[in-house]
Scaffold this active site. Structure first.
Site, PDB file in Angstrom:
ATOM      1  N   HIS A  97      34.176  46.261  48.406  1.00 17.13           N
ATOM      2  CA  HIS A  97      33.229  45.366  47.714  1.00 17.13           C
ATOM      3  C   HIS A  97      31.833  45.993  47.599  1.00 17.13           C
ATOM      4  CE1 HIS A  97      35.814  41.525  48.547  1.00 17.13           C
ATOM      5  NE2 HIS A  97      36.186  42.173  47.462  1.00 17.13           N
TER       6      HIS A  97
ATOM      7  N   GLU B 271      51.005  33.542  56.445  1.00 20.31           N
ATOM      8  CA  GLU B 271      50.894  35.004  56.475  1.00 20.31           C
ATOM      9  C   GLU B 271      50.846  35.477  57.927  1.00 20.31           C
ATOM     10  OE1 GLU B 271      47.529  36.151  54.136  1.00 20.31           O
ATOM     11  OE2 GLU B 271      47.981  38.279  54.324  1.00 20.31           O
TER      12      GLU B 271
ATOM     13  N   ASN C  68      40.483  44.160  43.749  1.00 21.13           N
ATOM     14  CA  ASN C  68      39.778  45.165  44.560  1.00 21.13           C
ATOM     15  C   ASN C  68      40.661  45.831  45.619  1.00 21.13           C
ATOM     16  OD1 ASN C  68      36.931  45.320  43.588  1.00 21.13           O
ATOM     17  ND2 ASN C  68      37.129  43.106  43.857  1.00 21.13           N
TER      18      ASN C  68
ATOM     19  N   HIS D 200      45.740  41.918  44.028  1.00 21.25           N
ATOM     20  CA  HIS D 200      44.300  41.626  44.143  1.00 21.25           C
ATOM     21  C   HIS D 200      43.543  42.791  43.510  1.00 21.25           C
ATOM     22  CE1 HIS D 200      44.939  38.403  47.178  1.00 21.25           C
ATOM     23  NE2 HIS D 200      45.971  39.153  47.535  1.00 21.25           N
TER      24      HIS D 200
ATOM     25  N   ASP E 158      48.138  44.968  47.377  1.00 19.06           N
ATOM     26  CA  ASP E 158      46.931  45.805  47.272  1.00 19.06           C
ATOM     27  C   ASP E 158      47.385  47.257  47.175  1.00 19.06           C
ATOM     28  OD1 ASP E 158      44.763  43.721  47.959  1.00 19.06           O
ATOM     29  OD2 ASP E 158      46.155  43.487  49.620  1.00 19.06           O
TER      30      ASP E 158
ATOM     31  N   PRO F 216      35.764  35.789  42.318  1.00 27.50           N
ATOM     32  CA  PRO F 216      34.472  35.995  41.653  1.00 27.50           C
ATOM     33  C   PRO F 216      33.364  36.116  42.704  1.00 27.50           C
ATOM     34  CG  PRO F 216      35.652  34.101  40.728  1.00 27.50           C
ATOM     35  CD  PRO F 216      36.399  34.521  41.955  1.00 27.50           C
TER      36      PRO F 216
END
Ligand code: IMP
Ligand code: ZN
Length: 348
Positions: free
Chosen positions: A68, A205, A22, A20, A288, A102
């Protein structure tokens, strides 16, 4: 200082299929973002989970919210994506599938379209600079945002698949697994499938998602992210495993991410063991690398030391990952050749 083993894992050519954007931002890049935005009063401890630390999955999702806040303009995205691509390349990753949700940001005028265009720009710029890595992009659906946004995201991905010269290859379903139900997202995912977008879905998950996993497996997806609780030993079921095996759906497995997010109790109990022993397609990934303070070389090394894999077995794992990527056939062929060319140097 790097040991001989460290060098082997760094020199090992690798394929990263679950990253991912970010979540992959490094300490160094966070530093640059913090200097751009001192007024936010954000500290490093809020953007990464250090060695030895663990958090609940919920706390992990709080970390993404902080990142973010730091990445909210085209300029930020361009820097973040470029740094992430170059870091993966420096770690010996030869093919990277990057994924990202997005976002639009009222503050900076960022739109979802510009968001994707900016990531694609960074991929193109790295190509022009001859960074030794091929990169493709998956557009992420954040399950938290519900069916309508999911459908809009599929349309966005579809448009970019047709106009990005092959850079956008598919779709990812991610986000907090405790929020929403996959059932509501089926129409959007079905549309994605019908229009030829490849699909990787975060699945099982967390425990007790048997019904959702069963529904999503009926699509079926092209790859599965995590799949931590699919198998019967951890509360999954034989019929779920059966569907995964019959459809030959590769799993993207992220050891440190699952350990730090506390969905597995320790490395040795990671479900890598179950699927690897079954001989099922499994790919080691980071998820990540920034948030979980790791890199792909380290993840391969951890898998090898935890499960007693020989260097030949590790090589085979990294090589087979090429087959499970969403790269076009010609690129897969080039990558296979790259592995052949690099083998003598890695095993010297
Ligand atoms: P971004 O999509 O580039 O903004 O990357 C961060 C986002 O990826 C998070 O907000 C989540 O939606 C998603 N994500 C990252 N790691 C995980 C995970 O382990 N499970 C589910 N979603 C995740
Ligand atoms: Zn993930």
């Amino acid at each position: 200082m790097e040991s001989e083993a460290d060098i082997f894992y760094r020199e090992l050519p690798k394929v990263e299929l679950h990253a991912h954007l970010n979540g992959s931002v490094s300490f160094q890049t966070i530093d640059k973002l913090l200097r751009r935005k001192p007024h936010l009063n954000i500290e490093h401890s809020m953007t990464a989970i250090d060695r030895g630390q663990r958090r609940t999955l919920d706390e992990c999702f709080q970390v993404f919210k902080v990142i973010h806040q730091l990445v909210e303009s085209e300029e930020d995205i361009l820097m973040v994506a470029t740094d992430v691509i170059k870091e993966f390349a420096a770690d010996g990753v030869k093919y990277l599938e990057l994924r990202s949700t997005p976002r639009e940001e009222k503050n900076t005028g960022l739109t979802k379209n510009r968001y994707v265009e900016t990531v694609l720009k960074s991929i193109q710029q790295c190509k022009e600079e001859e960074v030794d890595i091929d990169v493709r992009f998956l557009v992420s659906i954040d399950r938290r945002n519900g069916p309508q946004v999911a459908m809009e995201t599929v349309k966005l991905a579809e448009d970019f698949m047709l106009s990005s010269d092959g850079l956008v290859v598919g779709l990812d379903l991610s986000g907090d697994p405790m929020v929403g139900h996959g059932r509501d997202l089926i129409p959007a995912l079905q549309r994605a499938k019908n229009c030829g977008l490849k699909m990787s879905l975060h699945l099982s998950e967390v425990p007790s998602q048997l019904e959702e996993s069963d529904l999503l497996l009926n699509l079926p997806p092209d790859r599965i992210g995590h799949g931590t609780f699919l198998h019967p030993e951890v509360g999954g079921s034989a019929s779920l495993v059966d569907k995964v095996v019959k459809n030959n759906i590769p799993l993207e497995l992220c050891l440190t991410s699952n350990l730090k997010g506390q969905t597995v109790p320790c490395y040795s109990k990671h479900h890598f063991k179950y699927w690897y022993q079954l001989g099922h397609p499994s790919v080691i990934c980071t998820d990540d690398k920034g948030v979980f303070s790791t890199d792909l070389s380290q993840e391969y090394q951890l898998a090898a030391s935890t499960f007693g894999l020989s260097r030949e077995a590790v090589w085979k794992l990294s090589q087979q990952a090429i087959d499970y990527s969403f790269a076009p056939d010609a690129m897969k062929q080039q990558l296979r050749q790259k592995w052949v060319d690099l083998q003598p140097q890695v095993f010297k």
